[in-house]
Design a protein around this motif. Structure first.
Motif, PDB file in Angstrom:
ATOM      1  N   GLU A   3     -83.639  -7.988  40.580  1.00 51.27           N
ATOM      2  CA  GLU A   3     -82.846  -6.903  41.182  1.00 51.27           C
ATOM      3  C   GLU A   3     -83.302  -6.658  42.616  1.00 51.27           C
ATOM      4  O   GLU A   3     -82.474  -6.394  43.496  1.00 51.27           O
ATOM      5  N   ASN A   4     -84.613  -6.727  42.849  1.00 55.20           N
ATOM      6  CA  ASN A   4     -85.139  -6.542  44.196  1.00 55.20           C
ATOM      7  C   ASN A   4     -84.671  -7.655  45.137  1.00 55.20           C
ATOM      8  O   ASN A   4     -84.318  -7.409  46.291  1.00 55.20           O
ATOM      9  N   PHE A  23     -81.016  -6.996  45.992  1.00 56.01           N
ATOM     10  CA  PHE A  23     -80.830  -5.904  46.954  1.00 56.01           C
ATOM     11  C   PHE A  23     -81.289  -6.323  48.350  1.00 56.01           C
ATOM     12  O   PHE A  23     -80.652  -5.971  49.346  1.00 56.01           O
ATOM     13  N   GLN A  74     -78.574  -8.326  49.792  1.00 52.53           N
ATOM     14  CA  GLN A  74     -77.471  -7.450  50.197  1.00 52.53           C
ATOM     15  C   GLN A  74     -77.785  -6.768  51.525  1.00 52.53           C
ATOM     16  O   GLN A  74     -76.902  -6.617  52.385  1.00 52.53           O
ATOM     17  N   ILE A  75     -79.030  -6.357  51.710  1.00 50.18           N
ATOM     18  CA  ILE A  75     -79.441  -5.722  52.961  1.00 50.18           C
ATOM     19  C   ILE A  75     -79.249  -6.666  54.145  1.00 50.18           C
ATOM     20  O   ILE A  75     -78.753  -6.272  55.210  1.00 50.18           O
ATOM     21  N   TYR A  95     -81.668   1.960  53.575  1.00 47.66           N
ATOM     22  CA  TYR A  95     -81.595   0.806  52.680  1.00 47.66           C
ATOM     23  C   TYR A  95     -82.982   0.187  52.482  1.00 47.66           C
ATOM     24  O   TYR A  95     -83.370  -0.172  51.365  1.00 47.66           O
ATOM     25  N   LYS A 110     -85.141   2.313  50.289  1.00 45.84           N
ATOM     26  CA  LYS A 110     -84.783   2.135  48.879  1.00 45.84           C
ATOM     27  C   LYS A 110     -85.389   0.853  48.329  1.00 45.84           C
ATOM     28  O   LYS A 110     -85.902   0.834  47.199  1.00 45.84           O
ATOM     29  N   LEU A 111     -85.375  -0.220  49.125  1.00 43.76           N
ATOM     30  CA  LEU A 111     -85.963  -1.481  48.684  1.00 43.76           C
ATOM     31  C   LEU A 111     -87.466  -1.323  48.463  1.00 43.76           C
ATOM     32  O   LEU A 111     -88.014  -1.809  47.464  1.00 43.76           O
ATOM     33  N   TYR A 143     -74.463 -13.851  47.479  1.00 45.81           N
ATOM     34  CA  TYR A 143     -74.837 -13.151  48.706  1.00 45.81           C
ATOM     35  C   TYR A 143     -75.529 -14.081  49.699  1.00 45.81           C
ATOM     36  O   TYR A 143     -75.422 -13.896  50.913  1.00 45.81           O
TER      37      TYR A 143
END
Length: 276
Positions: free
Chosen positions: A61-62, A65, A68-69, A107, A110-111, A251
């Motif tokens: 998940e990390n 993300f 995505q960033i 963002y 959050k990561l 991604y």
């Protein structure tokens, strides 16, 4: 740890003492109490499911993300460059970087939080079912005495809020020794402050029962409580791993495409303003 000289009472003795400490004046109190306990138990289960999910899927998940960033940063860069091109102005790389860094701050925070949470989850110790059930029993005994919603009369007892907060924290990690000590201290606090035989009345109890039922329904039908199904079903878990990995690949392909768009934009004559 339990302090020297403090002994734990049997369940029957504790229950008899508890019955002497409080009286209930509302006939729906037992239903309200039961729902509060259910709510707290489901909330704990939800947190356990979240911990298990992060332990199993957190790293992927990390990665997703983080990917995505990178795409978000590139999209913002393209947008800023396009505005400059449309206006016939040079692209100020330093100004663009500052602007993007500012917009990406939340963002990236959050990561970092996600990564720290993953690390914390991996440090948690496993608790056997016996320990979990004993912690639950202790929590219920303590809650009947000093839970701020079950026995609001205790809110003015000095130190009782701190004692309850200790109980909540200890319950989350199944710290039995800590909870046993809190149980004894809670009982003593009620006795020392003259709570023997004091009546308990909960205002607007029917509305509170209705609200609790709605809250419980929300907890057990949404994440993270529903992660339990994924964690307990090998096929569900396998599908989740595959879904996350496929998303990471998508991604990465998207990042490559965005880099090509940005390169083409600059190759078409966009002027870069360099810092001297």
């Amino acid at each position: 740890m339990i302090k020297k000289g403090i002994s734990c009472k049997s369940d029957s003795m504790e229950q008899r003492e508890l019955n002497e400490l409080i009286h209930v004046t509302n006939s729906e109190y037992s239903k309200y109490e039961s729902l509060l306990m259910q709510r707290d138990d489901y909330e704990k289960q939800a947190r356990c499911s979240l911990t298990g999910y992060i332990h199993e899927f957190g790293e992927e998940e990390n990665q997703l993300f983080a990917q995505q960033i990178r795409c978000i940063e590139l999209k913002k860069s393209i947008t800023i460059c396009q505005v400059c091109v449309n206006l016939g102005e040079p692209i100020d790389q330093d100004a663009m970087k500052k602007m993007i860094d500012k917009e990406m701050k939340k963002y990236k925070k959050k990561l970092r939080d996600m990564i720290n949470e993953s690390k914390a989850c991996r440090k948690l110790n496993y608790s056997s079912r016996r320990v979990v059930m004993e912690a639950k029993k202790l929590y219920h005994n303590i809650a009947k005495m000093i839970h701020p919603d079950i026995n609001p009369n205790t809110k003015d007892i000095p130190g009782i809020n701190e004692l309850w907060n200790r109980c909540v924290i200890a319950y989350q990690v199944n710290a039995l020794d800590e909870m046993k000590e809190i149980e004894v201290l809670a009982s003593k606090a009620l006795k020392d402050n003259g709570f023997a035989g004091q009546e308990i009345e909960i205002p607007d109890i029917r509305k509170k029962i209705k609200d609790l039922k709605a809250e419980i329904t929300k907890i057990i039908t949404t994440e993270p409580y529903t992660y339990e199904k994924i964690l307990n079903d090998p096929e569900e878990g396998k599908m989740r791993h595959e879904t996350i990995r496929d998303s990471i690949k998508e991604y990465k392909d998207y990042e490559k495409n965005l880099n090509e768009i940005l390169a083409d934009m600059l190759a078409d004559g966009a002027v870069i303003k360099m810092k001297m």
